[in-house]
Design a protein around this motif. Structure first.
Motif, PDB file in Angstrom:
ATOM      1  N   SER B 126      -0.114 -10.034  -4.876  1.00 31.94           N
ATOM      2  CA  SER B 126       0.999  -9.748  -3.966  1.00 31.94           C
ATOM      3  C   SER B 126       0.992 -10.752  -2.824  1.00 31.94           C
ATOM      4  O   SER B 126      -0.017 -11.415  -2.574  1.00 31.94           O
ATOM      5  CB  SER B 126       0.876  -8.332  -3.389  1.00 31.94           C
ATOM      6  OG  SER B 126       1.135  -7.369  -4.384  1.00 31.94           O
ATOM      7  N   TRP B 160       6.640  -4.572   3.418  1.00 27.95           N
ATOM      8  CA  TRP B 160       7.547  -5.010   2.329  1.00 27.95           C
ATOM      9  C   TRP B 160       6.768  -5.681   1.199  1.00 27.95           C
ATOM     10  O   TRP B 160       7.313  -6.482   0.450  1.00 27.95           O
ATOM     11  CB  TRP B 160       8.648  -5.965   2.819  1.00 27.95           C
ATOM     12  CG  TRP B 160       9.262  -5.630   4.131  1.00 27.95           C
ATOM     13  CD1 TRP B 160       9.419  -6.448   5.184  1.00 27.95           C
ATOM     14  CD2 TRP B 160       9.809  -4.359   4.531  1.00 27.95           C
ATOM     15  NE1 TRP B 160      10.016  -5.793   6.228  1.00 27.95           N
ATOM     16  CE2 TRP B 160      10.260  -4.502   5.844  1.00 27.95           C
ATOM     17  CE3 TRP B 160       9.944  -3.110   3.905  1.00 27.95           C
ATOM     18  CZ2 TRP B 160      10.844  -3.462   6.566  1.00 27.95           C
ATOM     19  CZ3 TRP B 160      10.510  -2.074   4.623  1.00 27.95           C
ATOM     20  CH2 TRP B 160      10.959  -2.257   5.926  1.00 27.95           C
ATOM     21  N   THR B 161       5.495  -5.375   1.116  1.00 26.27           N
ATOM     22  CA  THR B 161       4.644  -6.057   0.144  1.00 26.27           C
ATOM     23  C   THR B 161       4.917  -5.529  -1.264  1.00 26.27           C
ATOM     24  O   THR B 161       4.497  -4.436  -1.626  1.00 26.27           O
ATOM     25  CB  THR B 161       3.165  -5.841   0.484  1.00 26.27           C
ATOM     26  OG1 THR B 161       3.004  -5.893   1.896  1.00 26.27           O
ATOM     27  CG2 THR B 161       2.320  -6.887  -0.193  1.00 26.27           C
ATOM     28  N   THR B 162       5.627  -6.332  -2.027  1.00 26.46           N
ATOM     29  CA  THR B 162       6.004  -5.922  -3.376  1.00 26.46           C
ATOM     30  C   THR B 162       4.767  -5.680  -4.236  1.00 26.46           C
ATOM     31  O   THR B 162       3.866  -6.529  -4.295  1.00 26.46           O
ATOM     32  CB  THR B 162       6.900  -6.998  -4.024  1.00 26.46           C
ATOM     33  OG1 THR B 162       8.062  -7.153  -3.216  1.00 26.46           O
ATOM     34  CG2 THR B 162       7.318  -6.607  -5.437  1.00 26.46           C
ATOM     35  N   ASN B 206      12.801   2.461  -1.779  1.00 25.24           N
ATOM     36  CA  ASN B 206      13.955   1.624  -1.442  1.00 25.24           C
ATOM     37  C   ASN B 206      15.260   2.360  -1.755  1.00 25.24           C
ATOM     38  O   ASN B 206      15.256   3.424  -2.370  1.00 25.24           O
ATOM     39  CB  ASN B 206      13.876   0.257  -2.137  1.00 25.24           C
ATOM     40  CG  ASN B 206      14.038   0.349  -3.649  1.00 25.24           C
ATOM     41  OD1 ASN B 206      14.752   1.204  -4.155  1.00 25.24           O
ATOM     42  ND2 ASN B 206      13.370  -0.542  -4.363  1.00 25.24           N
ATOM     43  N   ASP B 212       8.832   0.045  -4.945  1.00 20.61           N
ATOM     44  CA  ASP B 212       8.234  -1.224  -5.345  1.00 20.61           C
ATOM     45  C   ASP B 212       7.529  -1.910  -4.187  1.00 20.61           C
ATOM     46  O   ASP B 212       6.520  -2.568  -4.371  1.00 20.61           O
ATOM     47  CB  ASP B 212       9.302  -2.165  -5.911  1.00 20.61           C
ATOM     48  CG  ASP B 212       9.905  -1.625  -7.201  1.00 20.61           C
ATOM     49  OD1 ASP B 212       9.157  -0.973  -7.970  1.00 20.61           O
ATOM     50  OD2 ASP B 212      11.108  -1.829  -7.425  1.00 20.61           O
ATOM     51  N   PHE B 213       8.071  -1.776  -2.991  1.00 23.17           N
ATOM     52  CA  PHE B 213       7.367  -2.431  -1.877  1.00 23.17           C
ATOM     53  C   PHE B 213       6.584  -1.422  -1.046  1.00 23.17           C
ATOM     54  O   PHE B 213       6.754  -0.211  -1.200  1.00 23.17           O
ATOM     55  CB  PHE B 213       8.244  -3.369  -1.064  1.00 23.17           C
ATOM     56  CG  PHE B 213       9.520  -2.861  -0.461  1.00 23.17           C
ATOM     57  CD1 PHE B 213       9.752  -1.511  -0.245  1.00 23.17           C
ATOM     58  CD2 PHE B 213      10.513  -3.778  -0.068  1.00 23.17           C
ATOM     59  CE1 PHE B 213      10.930  -1.079   0.353  1.00 23.17           C
ATOM     60  CE2 PHE B 213      11.691  -3.347   0.524  1.00 23.17           C
ATOM     61  CZ  PHE B 213      11.892  -1.999   0.733  1.00 23.17           C
ATOM     62  N   ASN B 214       5.700  -1.950  -0.185  1.00 24.24           N
ATOM     63  CA  ASN B 214       4.697  -1.121   0.472  1.00 24.24           C
ATOM     64  C   ASN B 214       4.421  -1.556   1.892  1.00 24.24           C
ATOM     65  O   ASN B 214       4.703  -2.691   2.281  1.00 24.24           O
ATOM     66  CB  ASN B 214       3.337  -1.256  -0.255  1.00 24.24           C
ATOM     67  CG  ASN B 214       3.403  -0.809  -1.685  1.00 24.24           C
ATOM     68  OD1 ASN B 214       3.143   0.344  -2.007  1.00 24.24           O
ATOM     69  ND2 ASN B 214       3.783  -1.729  -2.569  1.00 24.24           N
ATOM     70  N   ARG B 358      14.797 -11.554   0.174  1.00 23.25           N
ATOM     71  CA  ARG B 358      13.431 -11.842  -0.278  1.00 23.25           C
ATOM     72  C   ARG B 358      13.221 -13.345  -0.495  1.00 23.25           C
ATOM     73  O   ARG B 358      14.117 -14.035  -0.947  1.00 23.25           O
ATOM     74  CB  ARG B 358      13.154 -11.070  -1.574  1.00 23.25           C
ATOM     75  CG  ARG B 358      14.089 -11.468  -2.688  1.00 23.25           C
ATOM     76  CD  ARG B 358      13.968 -10.539  -3.873  1.00 23.25           C
ATOM     77  NE  ARG B 358      14.777 -11.031  -4.984  1.00 23.25           N
ATOM     78  CZ  ARG B 358      15.082 -10.317  -6.045  1.00 23.25           C
ATOM     79  NH1 ARG B 358      14.660  -9.068  -6.162  1.00 23.25           N
ATOM     80  NH2 ARG B 358      15.798 -10.821  -7.018  1.00 23.25           N
TER      81      ARG B 358
END
Ligand code: FAD
Lengths: 321, 376
Positions: B126, B160-162, B206, B212-214, B358
């Motif tokens: 990531s 926003w860490t995918t 989302n 999906d993001f974190n 992104r």
């Protein structure tokens, strides 16, 4: 490879030299007033630029279209693209030739038909063209950019020739390349003006809104350039029609975006007759509609792809490209 | 000035393309609902299968398990997989971004440790750049990594860490020295093991209904000092080069591709004029962007500087990915209000706001292009 590269560069460089020396604002104004650029035409002929792409000339179609793009860049007010295509289709000659579309027993929208020694009439969806020697002008007209687009009589006994590859699409490809060239100049003019014009104590190029507008135009210009090349690469393949369709449709959209942005950047100065900008924006606007506008070519491509079908759509797109 | 070389894929790639298509046909079960967005669809098993075929790290040196294939060959594989709508998110960042970063800047030990695992489809990465107060202005990151003996102590929050909740590693941009006059100094990149180092990962839902993001929180997370990528303090140069290289691939204009496929299906063999025009318009854009993207791949192959051209491809491509569903929506025949078209359209429309954010927002990319034009 390197040899063809250098021939191409040679053609482009000498074209650029001639055009920067002769194709100035004054010449463009005169041409739009109906004065034929005789001197410039003689230079073209003397340098053999009216023979590019013909079998005897030792030059390729790629070089011919690159030269046509160069003509667009300088808004050269002569029927060079038309003369070149006629020389490719028929026995090449030294005269001034032009092309239009057959419509109701006439050939319409013929660039500089009034000066042409020979006019060829093309039809939609046919490889067969009509050849008219010593053409009779029915009406003198001009397009949006003041470029002569005359109506020529089509005699009943005009001989026909099968040119092998869809002539209407070849003409569309000349417009793709002319537009791609004019787009480059629109961008160049916009950048130069933005760096020179000062407001609020600094060049307007320092404002983010202006920078973004130019970035948008730069993207469209780059896309147009690739699309024009794609159409030319398609000449050698069975994908010619869809490739031309994609190029003409895509570049037409680029013109719409770029001309609007570049005029906005130029402020009132760009709205004057005195400024050069309109010679390029009006031509680019007009060329969008010549030999099939965006909607026409989008439909051609769309119908082609509908026949290809959803499951083969990607295969069609993902060719060597 | 901007330059897009007139290159095309060489014929040699056609066998490879056929192989990939064969593989995708055999593995259809992995993607019952195709989606061309590279962030949608995390399937470790599928990624491992790609690794087995040698389709991850394709152009990396053999000594690290790579295939030493050309940029064009990699291009063919990535575009085929995306267009089919297969799940690629698991290995995507490792293959596109983290691996090349380690190759260019990593220590020899790091290359030997991570690259072979990535190539096999067993190590997923990531990107830890964004923070709650750091978006486009990346140099403002506040997460710190302070050296203590043989270790670094990390404190701060990435956001926003995918796929941080699914992947194995995150490469974080951190401050290893206090901020100074030069904002770009004192930044470093550091590798954190998401499963074992004690970072807390919280998924963020989302608007499209996915998770999906974190948010990734570091509270006194200790990692060995050899996890710094390359040289401490070189983070800014590394991160900008990383961003520049990842910008021009086919994932930058194919995210909405399946909507196009379903539009063509819905319109059938004999489309109405406006339907045909919509299909042709979309195709004209995609064909042109593909040419531009391949051109950049060719220039990368020839080791040319493509920072501006790559930004331009992303800017143009991402904008069109948003326009595509709109053209399709207006053209879709009445019957398309149910079935595959509608489903694919709605899924893509809900994802579309992310397309121009992104990897660098549209506005930031326009700034990069403007710099390339000599305006800044
Ligand atoms: C789906 C998704 C996945 C993501 N995955 C990751 C990930 O894995 N790892 C990671 O680190 N990050 C990730 N991001 C974050 C992404 O990189 C950021 O969204 C992006 O960099 C923008 O930051 P921001 O959202 O904070 O917006 P901001 O930077 O706050 O910007 C807000 C708006 O202001 C504009 N703006 C900002 N600065 C300027 C300027 N100088 N001039 C003009 N306009 C400006 C922006 O363009 C934008 O329109 C992801 C984002 C999304 C949407």
């Amino acid at each position: 490879m390197s040899e063809t590269q250098s021939t191409l560069q040679l053609i482009l460089d000498s074209g650029e030299k001639i055009f920067s020396d002769h194709c100035d604002k004054k010449l463009l104004d005169q041409a739009e007033a109906g004065v034929f650029a005789e001197n410039l035409w003689q230079q073209i002929v003397a340098n053999g630029f009216n023979q590019l792409g013909t079998s005897g000339s030792g030059t390729t179609a790629e070089e011919m279209y690159a030269f046509i793009m160069q003509c667009g860049r300088f808004a050269v007010p002569l029927p060079i693209a038309e003369t070149l295509l006629v020389n490719c289709w028929l026995e090449p000659g030294e005269g001034l030739y032009s092309v239009g579309v057959v419509n109701n027993g006439q050939i319409i929208d013929v660039p500089w038909g009034r000066k042409a020694d020979k006019v060829v009439g093309v039809q939609l969806d046919s490889d067969v063209v009509f050849v008219v020697e010593q053409p009779a002008v029915v009406e003198q007209r001009v397009n949006l950019a003041g470029e002569p687009r005359d109506t020529i009589a089509l005699p009943d006994d005009a001989p026909t020739v099968d040119v092998g590859l869809d002539p209407f699409a070849q003409l569309a490809l000349t417009r793709s390349n002319l537009m791609a060239g004019a787009l480059q100049t629109l961008l160049d003019l916009g950048i130069t003006f933005a760096m020179e014009r000062t407001q609020f104590g600094r060049p307007i190029s320092k404002f983010q809104a202006i920078q973004h507008a130019l970035a948008i135009v730069a993207s469209e210009v780059a896309a147009a350039r690739r699309a024009a090349d794609a159409g030319v690469d398609g000449l050698q393949s069975e994908r010619f029609i869809p490739e031309v369709a994609a190029s003409k449709a895509r570049i037409g959209e680029a013109v719409t975006v770029a001309a609007e942005q570049i005029h906005q950047i130029h402020g009132a100065m760009g709205f004057t007759h005195e400024h050069r900008l309109h010679h390029f924006s009006r031509r680019a606007w007009a060329w969008r509609d010549e030999f099939g506008n965006e909607f026409h070519w989008q439909q051609v491509l769309g119908n082609h792809l509908a026949a290809v079908g959803a499951d083969n759509l990607w295969s069609f797109i993902a060719t060597r490209g | 000035m901007l330059q897009f070389d007139r290159v095309s894929l060489d014929v040699d790639t056609e066998t490879l393309r056929a192989d990939v298509r064969g593989f995708l046909a055999e593995n259809q079960a992995h993607f019952p609902k195709p989606n061309s967005d590279f962030v949608t669809g995390h399937d470790a098993e599928f990624s491992r299968k790609l690794g087995e075929r040698g389709w991850i790290g394709m152009n990396w040196p053999k000594q690290y398990g790579g295939g030493e294939r050309t940029f064009f060959e990699r291009y063919v594989v990535t575009e085929e997989i995306l267009a089919a709508g297969a799940p690629v998110s698991a290995h995507w960042i490792a293959d596109r971004q983290s691996g090349p970063l380690l190759l260019r800047f990593g220590t020899e030990a790091q290359r030997q440790t991570y690259l072979p695992q990535i190539v096999r489809g067993e190590a997923f990465f990531s990107i830890g750049m964004s923070e709650p107060d750091t978006g486009s202005d990346l140099a403002s990151v506040r997460t710190t990594a302070i050296k203590e003996g043989d270790e670094y102590r990390i404190n701060g929050t990435k956001i926003w860490t995918t796929d941080a909740h699914r992947n194995h590693y995150i490469i974080c941009l951190v401050r290893t020295e206090a901020a100074s006059e030069n904002r770009h100094a004192g930044l470093s990149q550091i590798i954190v093991d998401l499963k074992n180092d004690g970072a807390q990962v919280r998924p963020i839902a989302n608007m499209a209904g996915g998770e999906d993001f974190n948010e990734v929180v570091f509270e006194d997370v200790m990692v060995p000092a050899d996890r710094i990528v390359g040289e401490p303090g070189n983070g800014w140069a590394q991160v900008t080069s990383e961003l520049a290289y990842e910008r021009s691939g086919p994932e930058r204009f194919l995210s909405a591709f399946r909507v196009f496929v379903e539009l063509v299906r819905a319109c059938g063999q004999h489309p109405a004029p406006h339907e045909a025009a919509a299909i042709g318009r979309i195709a004209a854009h995609i064909m042109t962007m593909r040419r531009m993207s391949i051109s950049v791949a060719g220039m990368l192959e020839n080791s040319k500087d493509v920072v501006v051209e790559a930004a331009l491809v992303k800017e143009l491509g991402n904008n069109f990915e948003k326009v595509l569903p709109e053209i399709a929506r207006l053209a879709a025949p009445i019957g398309a209000s149910r079935g595959a078209f509608r489903e694919t359209f709605e899924e893509t429309l809900l994802l579309s706001p992310s397309f121009t954010l992104r990897g660098g927002t549209r506005e930031i990319l326009r700034g990069v292009i403007a710099r390339g034009l000599g305006l800044r």
